[in-house]
Every structure is written in C-alpha cells, then in structure tokens.
Motif scaffolding. Structure first.
Motif, PDB file in Angstrom:
ATOM      1  N   ALA A  88       0.994  -1.074   0.420  1.00 34.34           N
ATOM      2  CA  ALA A  88       0.237  -0.084   0.220  1.00 34.34           C
ATOM      3  C   ALA A  88       0.757   1.042   0.349  1.00 34.34           C
ATOM      4  N   ALA A  89       2.219   1.578   0.523  1.00 36.71           N
ATOM      5  CA  ALA A  89       3.014   2.367   0.426  1.00 36.71           C
ATOM      6  C   ALA A  89       3.837   2.559  -0.617  1.00 36.71           C
ATOM      7  N   ILE A  90       3.232   1.856  -1.508  1.00 33.03           N
ATOM      8  CA  ILE A  90       4.399   2.287  -3.681  1.00 33.03           C
ATOM      9  C   ILE A  90       3.192   3.228  -3.428  1.00 33.03           C
ATOM     10  N   PRO A  91       1.623   3.162  -3.918  1.00 31.41           N
ATOM     11  CA  PRO A  91       0.642   4.540  -4.537  1.00 31.41           C
ATOM     12  C   PRO A  91       1.061   5.827  -3.515  1.00 31.41           C
ATOM     13  N   ALA A  92       1.028   5.531  -2.193  1.00 31.34           N
ATOM     14  CA  ALA A  92       0.953   6.756  -0.742  1.00 31.34           C
ATOM     15  C   ALA A  92       1.864   7.417  -1.045  1.00 31.34           C
ATOM     16  N   LEU A  93       3.489   6.699  -1.466  1.00 30.35           N
ATOM     17  CA  LEU A  93       5.009   7.073  -2.092  1.00 30.35           C
ATOM     18  C   LEU A  93       4.108   8.299  -3.208  1.00 30.35           C
ATOM     19  N   ALA A  94       3.897   7.362  -4.462  1.00 30.87           N
ATOM     20  CA  ALA A  94       3.613   7.451  -5.858  1.00 30.87           C
ATOM     21  C   ALA A  94       3.238   9.298  -5.418  1.00 30.87           C
ATOM     22  N   ALA A  95       2.085   9.072  -4.482  1.00 27.33           N
ATOM     23  CA  ALA A  95       0.881   9.797  -4.569  1.00 27.33           C
ATOM     24  C   ALA A  95       1.466  11.048  -4.178  1.00 27.33           C
ATOM     25  N   VAL A  96       2.218  11.472  -2.980  1.00 24.96           N
ATOM     26  CA  VAL A  96       3.081  12.275  -2.336  1.00 24.96           C
ATOM     27  C   VAL A  96       4.153  13.194  -3.026  1.00 24.96           C
ATOM     28  N   VAL A  97       5.090  12.043  -3.628  1.00 23.78           N
ATOM     29  CA  VAL A  97       5.845  12.921  -4.282  1.00 23.78           C
ATOM     30  C   VAL A  97       5.146  13.228  -6.186  1.00 23.78           C
ATOM     31  N   VAL A  98       4.184  12.959  -6.628  1.00 28.43           N
ATOM     32  CA  VAL A  98       3.188  13.263  -7.517  1.00 28.43           C
ATOM     33  C   VAL A  98       2.666  14.651  -6.976  1.00 28.43           C
ATOM     34  N   ALA A  99       2.676  15.055  -6.115  1.00 31.12           N
ATOM     35  CA  ALA A  99       1.978  16.630  -5.283  1.00 31.12           C
ATOM     36  C   ALA A  99       2.467  17.519  -4.941  1.00 31.12           C
ATOM     37  N   CYS A 100       3.692  16.332  -4.299  1.00 36.36           N
ATOM     38  CA  CYS A 100       5.094  17.802  -3.601  1.00 36.36           C
ATOM     39  C   CYS A 100       5.309  18.014  -5.507  1.00 36.36           C
ATOM     40  N   GLY A 101       5.610  17.492  -6.139  1.00 42.82           N
ATOM     41  CA  GLY A 101       6.023  18.448  -6.959  1.00 42.82           C
ATOM     42  C   GLY A 101       5.525  19.361  -8.243  1.00 42.82           C
ATOM     43  N   ARG A 102       3.791  18.722  -8.879  1.00 48.28           N
ATOM     44  CA  ARG A 102       3.200  19.581  -8.547  1.00 48.28           C
ATOM     45  C   ARG A 102       2.974  21.030  -8.202  1.00 48.28           C
ATOM     46  N   THR A 103       2.997  21.134  -6.640  1.00 45.36           N
ATOM     47  CA  THR A 103       2.640  22.421  -5.693  1.00 45.36           C
ATOM     48  C   THR A 103       4.100  23.289  -6.153  1.00 45.36           C
ATOM     49  N   ALA A 104       5.655  22.186  -6.543  1.00 47.70           N
ATOM     50  CA  ALA A 104       6.510  23.580  -6.332  1.00 47.70           C
ATOM     51  C   ALA A 104       6.766  24.180  -7.787  1.00 47.70           C
ATOM     52  N   TRP A 105       6.544  22.573  -8.529  1.00 51.21           N
ATOM     53  CA  TRP A 105       6.115  23.156 -10.114  1.00 51.21           C
ATOM     54  C   TRP A 105       5.323  24.651  -9.947  1.00 51.21           C
ATOM     55  N   ARG A 106       4.200  24.543  -9.720  1.00 47.64           N
ATOM     56  CA  ARG A 106       2.854  25.717  -9.444  1.00 47.64           C
ATOM     57  C   ARG A 106       3.035  26.911  -9.384  1.00 47.64           C
ATOM     58  N   HIS A 107       4.378  26.298  -7.807  1.00 47.94           N
ATOM     59  CA  HIS A 107       4.825  28.205  -7.307  1.00 47.94           C
ATOM     60  C   HIS A 107       6.224  28.607  -8.397  1.00 47.94           C
ATOM     61  N   HIS A 108       6.517  27.637  -8.372  1.00 48.15           N
ATOM     62  CA  HIS A 108       7.834  28.498  -9.315  1.00 48.15           C
ATOM     63  C   HIS A 108       7.303  29.496 -10.984  1.00 48.15           C
ATOM     64  N   ARG A 109       6.250  28.305 -11.607  1.00 42.74           N
ATOM     65  CA  ARG A 109       5.800  29.077 -12.815  1.00 42.74           C
ATOM     66  C   ARG A 109       4.920  30.257 -12.715  1.00 42.74           C
ATOM     67  N   ALA A 189       1.879  16.399   1.631  1.00 47.77           N
ATOM     68  CA  ALA A 189       2.955  15.166   1.989  1.00 47.77           C
ATOM     69  C   ALA A 189       1.494  14.280   2.545  1.00 47.77           C
ATOM     70  N   ASN A 190       1.321  14.977   3.555  1.00 50.16           N
ATOM     71  CA  ASN A 190       0.657  14.287   4.387  1.00 50.16           C
ATOM     72  C   ASN A 190      -0.829  15.198   4.368  1.00 50.16           C
ATOM     73  N   PRO A 191      -1.892  14.609   3.850  1.00 50.17           N
ATOM     74  CA  PRO A 191      -2.828  15.564   3.934  1.00 50.17           C
ATOM     75  C   PRO A 191      -3.325  15.874   5.759  1.00 50.17           C
ATOM     76  N   PHE A 192      -2.974  15.017   6.625  1.00 49.27           N
ATOM     77  CA  PHE A 192      -3.604  15.262   7.998  1.00 49.27           C
ATOM     78  C   PHE A 192      -3.185  16.675   8.358  1.00 49.27           C
ATOM     79  N   LEU A 193      -1.951  17.144   7.571  1.00 49.88           N
ATOM     80  CA  LEU A 193      -1.517  17.898   8.131  1.00 49.88           C
ATOM     81  C   LEU A 193      -1.507  19.583   7.299  1.00 49.88           C
TER      82      LEU A 193
END
Length: 309
Positions: A88-109, A189-193
């Motif tokens: 279960a951690a495999i798709p969860a970690l992939a989702a974290v990487v994608v979400a953080c990457g999109r946020t950082a890229w949107r911030h820069h853009r 990275a963690n929706p609970f935060l």
C-alpha cells in the motif's frame, strides 16, 4: 521496530488541536515558527515511513530491481504487516511525490509569471498596476516588491495606505513566503497536516498585522485598513502562488487588532495549558523524528546483514 514504525503516520492526527491552540494563545511569530517546523518534521517523517514500507513492498514483487537478499524473511520481519503495508505504501508514496512536485512547479511557474508581468514597470520597491480591480500582495525575489493596483489605492486614504504598505513589507521582511511554501508542501505530503497549513496562512497574516501596527503606531488604523481592503477586494482574484500570503479570516484578524497586543514572549510558561500544548507539539515532532530515524537505522542494518558482500 515493531508497530512504532507507524508512529509518524499517526502523529499528524494531532495537527488540528495543535493548530487551534497555537493560533489562539501564542504570539503569531512564535506560532508560525512552531507550526511550520512541526509540519515539516512530521511530513518528512511520514514520507520516510512510507519509503521504508515501500522498500519492503518492492522487495517482494516479482522482477523487482532490488537485490534478492532484500526479500529475505529477516527483512520482512523488520516491519509488521509487511505484505499489506508495504504494497500500500507504493502508490501512497507515488502520490506524495506527484503532489509535492506539482505544488513546487506551480509555485515556481506563477512566481516567474508574476515577475515577468512586472518587468516593464519601473524597478521600484512598490509596483503600481493600472488596474481597477483592488488587490495587493508581496512578491519575493531578487528584489522584493510590493504589488498594488490603482483600484485599491483609490479606495484607501493616506494613513490606510501606509498601513497597507507596512503590512506587505512585513511579509517580505519576515520571509513569510518560505513558511507558507513549507507548510503547503507538508500538507501535500500528508493530508492530515492540512490544519497546520491553514493555521500558518493565518498566523503569517497576524504576524504582518502586528509588525505593521508597530511600524505605524496604531493597531486601530491597521484594523481599519485590513477591513476596508477586504471589503473592496471582495470578489477579486486571489493569488495562486503558495508563497503569496492570502487575506485569511479577516474578522478574526480585525478582532485581534482591536484587542490587546499579544505578549512578545517567545515561548509560553511550561505549567500552563498553552505551554503544555506547545511543549507537547515539540515533543510529538521529536518523537516522530526519533521513531523514523530508529526505523531507518534498523532497516538499514537488516538490509546490510541480508545483502551478501
């Protein structure tokens, strides 16, 4: 290691009461620092926990790229419920990487687009846009700038303009965009935060309000400027950059400015409800970090022992 490896995934559930106590009882500067650090630590620890679980899950998949010895029973014993949690951690970690990457890229853009839009204007600390839509924001960069439209300037008198500029300059001086971006990435990275991100968005505004009140010498003037700017800006487009401060809950900000100034004490006394909450938040972040570090070291030793030279 046992079930304690899951501790970093559970501790973020305490984010909401932690955020509420910090918002209400700590100085905005202290609350911003505390909540941002706690959010960052908990996010890193929960991501590390997912990565550790993913190693076990990946090692059990057919054709995995990891050494065969990593799927040894000793490795799987290092983590409880390895078959379920690891996979279960495999798709969860992939989702974290994608979400953080999109946020950082949107911030820069968006930040790059904002700087490009101001390139034709005179290189001054305050950039005035000929726009009837009333809004203002602080744009960090190589040369920090306050961006304001003619529509908002027309709605405020001279004293209120000074309060507005003092507020936006406080955002730049305090480097609030860094706190906001760190808290936003932690929430991705963690929706609970997410309660910590919402709280940091509010405390940075309160921090700027208090700095502006000190600079102009009137809390009531800043409260009036905040309220009037919010009324005339209703319906205006809001900034989409994670590092741009947003207006926040204006009625709460105005009420706080009309009340007594918050204590400038950096840390509350221990034997109070607020002090216990603040120390509890710090202890929770420390426990999460130690738990993750212990899990990482234990798993590394297991993998090292299972991998032949």
């Amino acid at each position: 290691m046992g079930v304690f490896v899951f501790l970093p995934l559970v501790l973020p559930l305490t984010a909401w009461p932690m955020a509420r106590l910090a918002e209400q009882h700590l100085h905005p500067r202290t609350a911003t620092w505390l909540l941002t650090v706690v959010a960052a630590v908990l996010a890193v620890c929960s991501t590390l926990c997912l990565a550790l679980l993913m190693v076990v899950g990946t090692a059990q998949l057919p054709g995995n790229p990891l050494p065969d010895a990593w799927s040894d029973p000793e490795v799987r014993k290092a983590l409880p419920y390895d078959e379920v949690a690891g996979r279960a951690a495999i798709p969860a970690l992939a989702a974290v990487v994608v979400a953080c990457g999109r946020t950082a890229w949107r911030h820069h853009r968006v930040r790059r687009r904002a700087a490009k839009a101001l390139a034709e204007l005179p290189d001054r600390p305050v950039a005035v846009l000929p726009d009837d839509t009333p809004y203002a924001y602080a744009l960090p960069g190589r040369r920090d700038r306050v961006v304001v439209t003619t529509g908002l300037l027309a709605a405020l008198n001279g004293a209120e303009r000074r309060a507005l500029f003092a507020h936006e300059r406080a955002h730049l001086a305090g480097r609030h965009h860094r706190f906001l971006l760190a808290a936003r990435l932690a929430a991705r990275a963690n929706p609970f935060l997410r309660p910590l991100w919402t709280a940091v968005a509010y405390t940075t505004e309160r921090w700027a309000d208090e700095d502006a009140a000190t600079r102009v010498g009137s809390r009531r003037l800043v409260a009036r400027a905040v309220g009037k700017a919010a009324l005339v800006s209703r319906g205006a487009p809001s900034a989409t950059l994670a590092g741009f401060a947003v207006a926040g809950p204006v009625p709460r900000r105005v009420a706080a400015l009309l009340g007594p100034a918050p204590s400038t004490r950096l840390w509350p006394p221990v034997f109070t409800a607020v002090g216990l909450a603040a120390w509890g938040a710090a202890a929770g972040a420390t426990a999460s970090a130690l738990s993750s570090a212990n899990a990482a070291v234990s798993l590394f030793l297991v993998l090292k022992a299972a991998t032949p030279l």
